[in-house]
Structures are given as structure tokens and as C-alpha cells.
Design a protein around this motif. Structure first.
Motif, short mmCIF file in Angstrom:
data_model
loop_
_atom_site.label_atom_id
_atom_site.label_comp_id
_atom_site.label_asym_id
_atom_site.label_seq_id
_atom_site.Cartn_x
_atom_site.Cartn_y
_atom_site.Cartn_z
N ASP A 288 0.83 -1.20 0.00
CA ASP A 288 0.00 0.00 0.00
C ASP A 288 0.87 1.25 0.00
N VAL A 289 0.25 2.36 -0.33
CA VAL A 289 0.95 3.63 -0.16
C VAL A 289 1.16 3.89 1.33
N ILE A 290 0.09 3.80 2.12
CA ILE A 290 0.17 4.03 3.56
C ILE A 290 -0.50 2.85 4.26
N ASN A 291 0.22 2.22 5.18
CA ASN A 291 -0.29 1.07 5.90
C ASN A 291 -0.35 1.40 7.38
N LEU A 292 -1.55 1.31 7.95
CA LEU A 292 -1.76 1.63 9.35
C LEU A 292 -2.03 0.34 10.12
N ALA A 293 -1.20 0.05 11.12
CA ALA A 293 -1.44 -1.12 11.96
C ALA A 293 -2.07 -0.66 13.28
N GLY A 294 -1.76 -1.31 14.38
CA GLY A 294 -2.49 -1.06 15.62
C GLY A 294 -2.16 0.25 16.30
N SER A 295 -3.14 0.78 17.03
CA SER A 295 -2.96 1.89 17.96
C SER A 295 -2.41 3.15 17.31
N ASN A 296 -2.95 3.49 16.14
CA ASN A 296 -2.61 4.76 15.50
C ASN A 296 -3.84 5.67 15.56
N THR A 297 -3.66 6.89 16.01
CA THR A 297 -4.79 7.79 16.18
C THR A 297 -4.46 9.17 15.59
N ASP A 298 -5.54 9.87 15.18
CA ASP A 298 -5.43 11.24 14.69
C ASP A 298 -4.46 11.34 13.51
N ILE A 299 -4.83 10.66 12.43
CA ILE A 299 -4.01 10.64 11.22
C ILE A 299 -4.74 11.40 10.12
N ILE A 300 -4.09 12.41 9.55
CA ILE A 300 -4.65 13.17 8.43
C ILE A 300 -3.85 12.83 7.17
N ILE A 301 -4.57 12.39 6.13
CA ILE A 301 -3.96 12.05 4.85
C ILE A 301 -4.68 12.88 3.81
N ALA A 302 -4.01 13.92 3.30
CA ALA A 302 -4.72 14.91 2.49
C ALA A 302 -3.88 15.39 1.30
N ASN A 303 -4.57 15.59 0.19
CA ASN A 303 -4.00 16.23 -1.00
C ASN A 303 -2.74 15.54 -1.52
N ASN A 304 -2.71 14.22 -1.39
CA ASN A 304 -1.63 13.44 -1.98
C ASN A 304 -2.08 12.93 -3.34
N ARG A 305 -1.12 12.56 -4.20
CA ARG A 305 -1.49 11.99 -5.48
C ARG A 305 -0.56 10.85 -5.86
N VAL A 306 -1.16 9.90 -6.60
CA VAL A 306 -0.41 8.79 -7.15
C VAL A 306 -0.43 8.92 -8.67
N ILE A 307 0.75 8.92 -9.29
CA ILE A 307 0.78 9.04 -10.75
C ILE A 307 1.31 7.78 -11.42
#
Length: 358
Positions: A288-307
Motif C-alpha cells: 500500500d501507499v500508507i499502511n496503518l497497523a495497531g494503535s494509530n490515532t489522529d491521522i490526516i492524509i490529504a491532498n496526496n497523489r499517485v501518478i
């Protein structure tokens, strides 16, 4: 108050000349190297500085390093914004330090935060000669403040830079306009705070480009990351309990794993305005581009692009892989043609907002 990265007025400068430096440079040098164990002359220059510090200037040429250089001073420093010790060269392409075979230790090491040492290194290249070592970092930084500018850091057996807080206080590191290549991890941040990595280029780590462990309030921006050597190791990886991190305006290219992996303990991460250009050939859909496992909080993923210039698509933009993922905002990310299995899978996460995904 002086700019962080400069010396107080009147601080001495000692010149160390490489064995292949020009004749005029060697005539005016304070210390002359012979191309064998040049760390001896560099260490002598550092040790000759007064208690409040100064600058050791390395000439153009190649320096052979056979033992760890200890960048440390004794004394107290009235102005915390002036580094007490500056180690400088004539430019990344002009001044080159290379570890001799079987040093099996760090090339340059600073004192612990308790010493209050402020350390600046700039305008040179450091090669750890990884293939002929069994241990060691290229730069092992534990000074209170560390400023690394216009430095090439290559082939560390363990870390290109290993920066760690320790007894007596927290370590701050500022990295600007540097190139990293070929270390096990190009940068390791272990408990560092209030730190910046800006306008860097990192590639071909054996494992991760940046490896986070503890600490927080870190900005990673305007940098280029590419080509990890080992499948399964992410470009940026958080081992645990790293808070207040912004990853902004970077470019990621041709990796063999997730671009950003947050296994546990990430809190208040902002991943904004980055460009992801595709996995390395042969890794289609595996990561994946971003992989989130356990106990991660308050994550902002914004205005990114994949080309997806490489032709090897990611599995998803965002994947949640464990319990405890909470408060995730996805906003304005570009999803055109870059994913094999859909934009995201956050079925186990709580309090997710996804909007304006094109």
C-alpha cells in the motif's frame, strides 16, 4: 543572537589538509594528513579547540578514517543557538571521508545531550564502506542540537545517521540539502524531538530510508525517497510512539514495500501534499501507499497523489491492518489508476472521514 549553524565571533578555525590537497593548501594547513589513519589529525584538531568551541575545516581531497572521530568539547555554552563545534569541508564533491576496511565502528560520534554540545557538520561526503564493516553508523549524533547541511552520507553498516536522545536531555537534528544512499537505514531517529529533514535525497537503503522510534514533533518535507533494497521494508517506518509528525511535499518512487508504514503508537501524523510514483517493477499490488497497523490515532492524509510512472500499482492508498486505528481523515487525495484493490480498506478503523477523493 546568532543563527543556529554559525559560530560565535572570534571562534578559531583550524585547517586539516588531505594528503592529495593542493600545495598551497598544505602549506597553510595546521595539520597535514598522509592518507593513512587521517582521523588522527582530524581528532587532534578537534581536541585543540578551546572549551567554547570553534571550527575544524577539512580541505579538498580524500581522508581515510581508521577509528571513530569524537566530536566533543568540554565547557559551558552561554548561547544555546550557537553550535560549539563545526566540522566543515569544501563541498560534497570536494571533501570526502571514507572508512578504512574493518573499522567496525562509527565514523563520527558526538557526546550525549548532557554535555550541551551543539554540533554542525557541512559541505563534505562521508562513506562508511559498508561492504567491509560488521558494525557502525556513519554519523552517530547525540549532541543537544545537531545541524547537518550539504552532506553526502553513504554506505553505513547500520545507520547513515543515527540520532538519539539520551541521559541529560533530548536530541534535536536539522538535516538540509543532504544526499543519502546505501546504508542499512539511511536515517534513524530514536527519541529525537523538534527535528527537521528538508530537501534531502535518499535511496537504496537495505531496509528503511527513515526509521522512527519514539520522540516527536518532526517535519519531513521537500525530499525525494526511492528504491529500498529489501521487500517488506517501508520507505518511512514508525516503530512506535512517535507523535506530531508532518510528512509534506515529498516524492516517493520505486519502492519494494509500503511507502509509509505506521505499525503502532503513531499519533497526530499529517501526510499532506506528497507524490507517490509507483512500486518497483515486480511488486504490483503487493503493498500500500500508507499502511496503518495497531494503535494509530489522529491521522490526516490529504491532498496526496499517485501518478504511477513505474507501471507497478499499489494495492491501496490506505490500508488498516490492526486494532486501535482511530480518527482518520482522508481528504482530497488523487486516486487515478494507481491502485489494484481499491482506494482504501479501513473496515476495522473507527471515526473515519473520507471526502473529495478523485
Amino acid at each position: 543572537m546568532a543563527k543556529f549553524g554559525t559560530l560565535a565571533p572570534g571562534a578559531p578555525t583550524l585547517l586539516v589538509a588531505a594528503s592529495d590537497a593542493g600545495v598551497l593548501t598544505r602549506r597553510r594547513a595546521d595539520y597535514l594528513c598522509d592518507g593513512v589513519a587521517d582521523d588522527v589529525q582530524i581528532q587532534a584538531a578537534i581536541d585543540a579547540l578551546p572549551a567554547n568551541g570553534g571550527r575544524v575545516l577539512l580541505s579538498e581531497g580524500i581522508f581515510s578514517i581508521s577509528a571513530t572521530i569524537l566530536a566533543q568539547l568540554t565547557g559551558s555554552y552561554a548561547d544555546p543557538y550557537r553550535p560549539s563545534l563545526v566540522l566543515a569541508g569544501m563541498g560534497k564533491d570536494a571533501t570526502r571521508l571514507t572508512s578504512a576496511n574493518s573499522v567496525n565502528g562509527h565514523m563520527i560520534q558526538t557526546d550525549t545531550p548532557a554535555s550541551e554540545l551543539l554540533f554542525s557538520i557541512r559541505d563534505l561526503s562521508l562513506n562508511g564502506n559498508r561492504a567491509n564493516q560488521t558494525a557502525g553508523d556513519v554519523l552517530r549524533l547525540r549532541a543537544r542540537r545537531n545541524y547537518v547541511e550539504n552532506v553526502g552520507v553513504f554506505n553505513g553498516y547500520d545507520g547513515g545517521i543515527y540520532a538519539a536522545s539520551g541521559p541529560g536531555g533530548n536530541t534535536v537534528i536539522m538535516v538540509r540539502q543532504c544526499i543519502f544512499n546505501g546504508s542499512n537505514h539511511n536515517i534513524i531517529l530514536d527519541g529525537c524531538v523538534d527535528s527537521i529533514i528538508d530537501n534531502a535525497e535518499m535511496g537504496q537503503p537495505v531496509q528503511a530510508n527513515i526509521y522512527f522510534n519514539g520522540g516527536g514533533t518532526i517535519l519531513v518535507c521537500n525530499s525525494y525517497f526511492w528504491g529500498g533494497q529489501t521487500a517488506g521494508w517501508s520507505c518511512l517506518i514508525n516503530v512506535g510512539d512517535v507523535e506530531n509528525v508532518m510528512v509534506m511535499n515529498n516524492r516517493f518512487d520505486s519502492n519494494k514495500s509500503h511507502e509509509i508504514a505506521l505499525p503502532s503508537g503513531a499519533c497526530n501524523w499529517q501526510i499532506i501534499g506528497n507524490e507517490f510514483r509507483g512500486l518497483l517493477a515486480g511488486q504490483e499490488g503487493n503493498y500500500d501507499v500508507i499502511n496503518l497497523a495497531g494503535s494509530n490515532t489522529d491521522i490526516i492524509i490529504a491532498n496526496n497523489r499517485v501518478i504511477n510512472l513505474t507501471g507497478a500499482r499499489y494495492s491501496r492508498m490506505v490500508k488498516e491492518g490492526g486494532a486501535g486505528v482511530d480518527y482518520i481523515l482522508l481528504l482530497g487525495n488523487n486516486a487515478r489508476g494507481g491502485y489494484l484493490n481499491g482506494f482504501h480498506d479501513l473496515t476495522g478503523a473507527n471515526n473515519v472521514i473520507a471526502s473529495n477523493i478523485s
